[in-house]
Structures are given as structure tokens and as C-alpha cells.
Design an enzyme around this catalytic site. Structure first.
Site, PDB file in Angstrom:
ATOM      1  N   ARG A 198     -10.306 -11.177  -0.052  1.00  0.00           N
ATOM      2  CA  ARG A 198     -10.917 -11.747  -1.155  1.00  0.00           C
ATOM      3  C   ARG A 198     -11.075 -13.446  -1.175  1.00  0.00           C
ATOM      4  NH1 ARG A 198     -11.454  -8.077  -6.302  1.00  0.00           N
ATOM      5  NH2 ARG A 198     -10.839  -6.690  -4.263  1.00  0.00           N
ATOM      6  N   LYS A 225       0.560  -1.388  -0.109  1.00  0.00           N
ATOM      7  CA  LYS A 225      -0.066   0.038   0.386  1.00  0.00           C
ATOM      8  C   LYS A 225       0.884   0.961  -0.498  1.00  0.00           C
ATOM      9  CE  LYS A 225      -4.601  -2.261   2.779  1.00  0.00           C
ATOM     10  NZ  LYS A 225      -4.881  -1.908   1.489  1.00  0.00           N
TER      11      LYS A 225
END
Length: 508
Positions: free
Chosen positions: A356, A282
Site C-alpha cells: 500500500r 514473515k
């Protein structure tokens, strides 16, 4: 936590640090809400005018303090805004009462006792006010200077006791409403504590241990799969995400059952105890709050324990998919292919789309038990925040009626949510040349793409909903209503309400 009591005492004679009253926003200025008649009378019926002079309008969350009238044993009156005055013969809704009680409880930090003279006409009102008080009084001080006060909130201890005036202390329905408010609020605040705990103290193993202890206390069966069991079982998604961390992943199964249950719900939570993004690191400015990426698992954990404490006649299984997403020589790389627990292969195109992957394994594990419905909760996508902002979560489902039912449950308990579609044309963007599916698809509609990915791991014929709580899970702004800064515990109340509706036979 703040103690809740029901009281039939009159406001003037009650010994307390403050009397809390409601004020609404009327067509011609502030209006004193029901419950405060004795206080208004002591001001010769001019309380609304006094409040207006002090700048009060009755707007939601507005707090105005003024000296109590002569003859009152409490020295202070706290007038809290309820928002727009309801139409004639219509009462104040539960959320307005929750928000007002929460704002007042937060304002009264440092007080030993307060009397709440808010509109209270039935047990539901008592439950809403009690919930607002307990959630509004919350503070996280585990890492503050214990030499001063381990329970201090900005140097003041949270409100000690809240007496709800107008309640019926001997009435079973009123007592049940307060018991429910206490159980749900205590577990929601437990979720907040977990979300606020720094990641150096809350890794997957530590989270699993906390869940195990709570399960033992409340008669919930628990099963914890460590890294060896995950390898043996073939949980490639959880292992792939957790492979880069020195803290090994865990899959925790919490099973609450009731002898009279006719339905079985499965709740699945994303539990990334810290999300650096992995190899797809990130950028600066996006890492500081990533301890909150386990908010979904915290919500599921809290909801299962709350269901057990309430003795709901429904079987509830909670799945906590716990991992830490870190970059290292053993981390999953963009381009790697993982074999999931279902046997399906996934090409990892972005290691920051990790939620996910852990959810895919947990959803399949939940599906194998053939529950009547599955609901997963996750801080899954920034795209959902762009779509719905910071206070509303998105709901996707493989069944329109179930999606509507979840939405209604969320709105009923005061958790803003919005139904979102699962457009079939977006599925093609996840086609992979080397695997069954890729973990990334089209950039536009990214929150919906993530939902479509998760749908691939739900067993055939099982009703499923996905809650993307990325926006409201962590409040980076100032507190409002009963919502603190930091972890919010969003989705806990929605899950508990779904369990209640299922137990009553009112959900499918």
C-alpha cells in the site's frame, strides 16, 4: 508459443497427432458436443457410450483418450469435459471452451499438431478456444537443463500447432479473433514468466529494463525514475519500502496513446520483486513464494503492451511501482513516519504492509494526469485470500457503478472476481497520533482496510477501482483448465477488456 490456425478440413482426413473433441455432462450421462459429429459417426453414433464405458462423465477438465476410428489419419482422440450440457438452443460459453482447450493443450505436450473439433459457431468461440490453447500450453522452463530441451515441459515440448476445425480461414472476423487471442495470451504468458522468475534475477532494475525493451518494440513511451529521481520527486513510500534492499527501487511509467482516443485509463501495479516482510519479518513457510508479490505490476505491464499490440483507440498509462522489501540497517522500521509523494504522512506500524505504501505514491502520480479512471492491481492482503479463497480476486472502488463494470468485465473474460465494500467505519482504525494516517488498521476486514488506505491517495473526483489479486495470482496447487502451477497472470485479461470497452465507448 503454440501456433494457431483455422481449418475447414474434415476431422477424418486431417493429418495430426490427435483430434480433440468436447464431451458434456448430460442428464443421463456424457453427451458428445457439437463439432465432433464426424468422429461420432465413425463410432457408429456410439461415441458417448464408449466414453462412458471408459469412465468419462463430461465433467469440466476431465480428459479421456481413446484410439481414433479406422480411416482417420490422426491416431488418437482426446475427449475433454465441457461441464454441464447447456440448455436447448444455448451454446457453450467462452469460459467452458477456454478451460477445455487449455486442459487438452496441456495433455498434448510433446505433440506436433492437434486438431480441435470443439463447438465453434462464431469468431468469439474461435477466440476462446485459441486463448485456452495458448494459455494451457504454457510452461516455464528457463531454469531447466538446456542440454535436454530448453522448451521441454515435463520432458516434452509444448504442443506445436493447434488447428481449429470449423473456423473460416479467410473470414476477417475469425482472423481478428485469433490475432486478439494471440496478442493477449502472449502478453499474459510474458507476465507469467516474470512472476515465475527467481528474485535473484528479477530485481526492480531488471524489471524496469524488461519493460523498457518491450516498450521500445511496441511503440510505447517509457519513463523510469531511479532512486535519485525518486528522492528528488519526494516518493517517500517507494523509497521507504525499497530502502532496506541492496537493489534500489524504480517507478516505471508506460504510456500507450492512440490518435483517435477519447478516454484515458491509468493502470497501477504493485511490483514488490521479493517480499521478506522487512523488519516485520514473515514467519517460516510464508517466504517461499514471495517472488510473486510483483504480480500486479506484471499484469499492468502485460495489459499496456497488449493494448498497444491490439491498437485500441484509448490512451493507457501503466505505472509499475517496483521495490524489494528486505530487512537491513537501512530498512524502514515500525514506528517510522514516511512523507508520501502526495505530501501526506504515513506512520508505518508494520513493514509487511508495504504494498500500500508503494501504491500510494504511484496512485498519486497517476492522479496528477487526471485520467478518466484508475485501476490498481496488487497481491495486497492475506485477508482477501481468507475472504475469497485462492481463485477469486476482490474488487473495491469509490464508485459503485464502476465496481460493477469491472466485475462484469472480469467475469466476461473468465477471471473470477467479487465486489467488496469499503466500510467507512474501518477508516478510523488507521488514525495516527503522529501522522496523517497509519499503514495498519483493524485486523478484521484487513483487505477492506487496505482498500481504504489506497483511496486516500486517489485524486479528488477520479473514478478508481482496486483489485486485490492475492489469492489467484500464484497457483500453489496442481494445474487446472488453462491455469498452470505457479504464476497465473490473473487480471491481465480484465484490464485488457476494460481498455477495449473504454475504446468502444461502453465503459462510462
Amino acid at each position: 508459443m503454440t501456433a494457431l490456425t483455422l481449418s475447414t478440413a474434415a476431422a477424418p482426413g486431417l493429418r495430426a497427432d490427435a483430434i480433440v473433441i468436447g464431451v458434456a455432462k448430460g442428464a443421463k450421462g456424457p453427451v458428445v458436443a457439437p463439432g465432433a459429429e464426424a468422429v461420432d459417426k465413425a463410432y457408429d453414433g456410439r461415441l458417448a457410450g464408449v466414453l462412458e464405458t471408459l469412465g468419462a462423465s463430461g465433467a469440466e477438465g476431465e480428459v479421456t483418450k481413446l484410439p481414433a476410428p479406422s480411416g482417420f489419419k490422426a491416431p488418437l482422440v482426446v475427449a475433454v469435459g465441457l461441464g454441464a450440457e447447456p440448455e436447448k438452443d444455448a451454446g457453450y460459453d467462452g469460459e467452458a471452451l477456454r478451460k477445455a482447450a487449455g486442459a487438452a493443450a496441456r495433455t498434448l505436450a510433446g505433440s506436433k499438431k492437434a486438431a480441435f473439433a470443439l463447438p465453434l459457431t462464431d469468431p468469439a468461440d474461435a477466440g476462446a478456444i485459441g486463448e485456452g490453447v495458448l494459455l494451457g500450453a504454457y510452461s516455464f522452463d528457463a531454469y531447466k537443463d538446456t542440454a535436454k530441451d530448453a522448451k521441454a515441459k515435463n520432458g516434452k515440448a509444448p504442443l506445436g500447432e493447434a488447428a481449429l476445425l470449423g473456423g473460416k480461414p479467410r473470414d476477417a472476423a475469425y482472423k481478428a479473433a485469433l490475432a486478439r487471442a494471440t496478442a493477449v495470451s502472449e502478453e499474459l504468458n510474458r507476465a507469467r514468466d516474470l512472476i515465475n522468475t527467481p528474485p535473484n534475477d528479477l530485481n526492480p532494475e531488471a524489471f524496469a529494463a524488461i519493460a523498457q525493451a518491450a516498450a521500445k518494440e511496441h511503440g510505447i513511451k517509457v519513463q523510469i525514475l531511479d532512486e535519485k529521481a525518486l528522492v528528488k520527486g519526494g516518493y517517500g513510500g517507494i523509497l521507504g519500502v525499497g530502502g532496506g534492499s541492496a537493489s534500489a527501487p524504480r517507478l516505471v511509467k508506460l504510456s500507450y496513446s492512440h490518435s483517435k482516443a477519447k478516454k484515458h485509463l491509468a493502470f497501477v501495479g504493485k511490483g514488490i520483486t521479493y517480499d521478506s516482510g522487512g523488519i516485520s519479518l514473515k514467519p517460516a513457510g510464508h517466504n517461499e513464494t514471495m517472488k510473486c508479490d510483483m504480480s500486479g505490476a506484471a499484469a499492468v505491464f502485460a495489459a499496456v503492451v497488449a493494448a498497444a499490440r491490439l491498437g485500441l483507440e484509448v490512451n493507457v498509462t501503466g505505472w509499475l511501482a517496483l521495490a524489494e522489501n528486505m530487512p537491513s540497517g537501512s530498512a524502514v522500521r515500525p514506528g517510522d513516519v514516511l512523507r508520501m509523494y502526495s505530501g501526506k504522512t504515513v506512520e508505518v506500524l508494520n513493514t509487511d504492509a508495504e504494498g500500500r505504501l508503494v501504491l500510494g505514491d504511484a496512485l498519486w502520480a497517476a492522479s496528477l494526469e487526471k485520467p478518466d479512471a484508475i485501476v490498481d492491481v496488487a497481491t495486497l492482503t492475506g485477508a482477501m485470500m481468507l475472504a475469497l479463497g485462492s481463485r477469486t480476486f476482490g474488487i473495491m472502488a469509490n464508485d459503485d457503478a464502476f465496481r460493477s463494470a469491472v466485475h462484469e468485465a472480469a467475469e466476461e473474460v473468465g477471471e473470477p472476481a467479487w465486489p467488496m465494500p469499503l466500510p467507512e467505519h474501518l477508516r478510523k482504525g488507521m488514525d495516527s497520533q503522529v501522522a496523517d494516517i497509519a499503514n495498519m488498521g483493524e485486523r478484521m476486514g484487513g483487505g477492506l482496510v487496505a482498500g481504504l488506505f489506497l483511496r486516500e491517495f486517489v485524486g479528488e473526483g477520479i473514478t478508481w477501482a482496486h483489485l486485490d489479486i492475492a489469492g489467484p495470482a500464484f497457483n500453489e496447487g496442481g494445474p487446472f483448465g488453462y491455469t498452470p502451477k505457479g504464476g497465473t497472470g490473473t487480471a491481465v485479461r480484465t484490464l485488457v477488456r476494460l481498455a477495449e470497452l473504454t475504446a468502444a465507448g461502453d465503459l462510462g
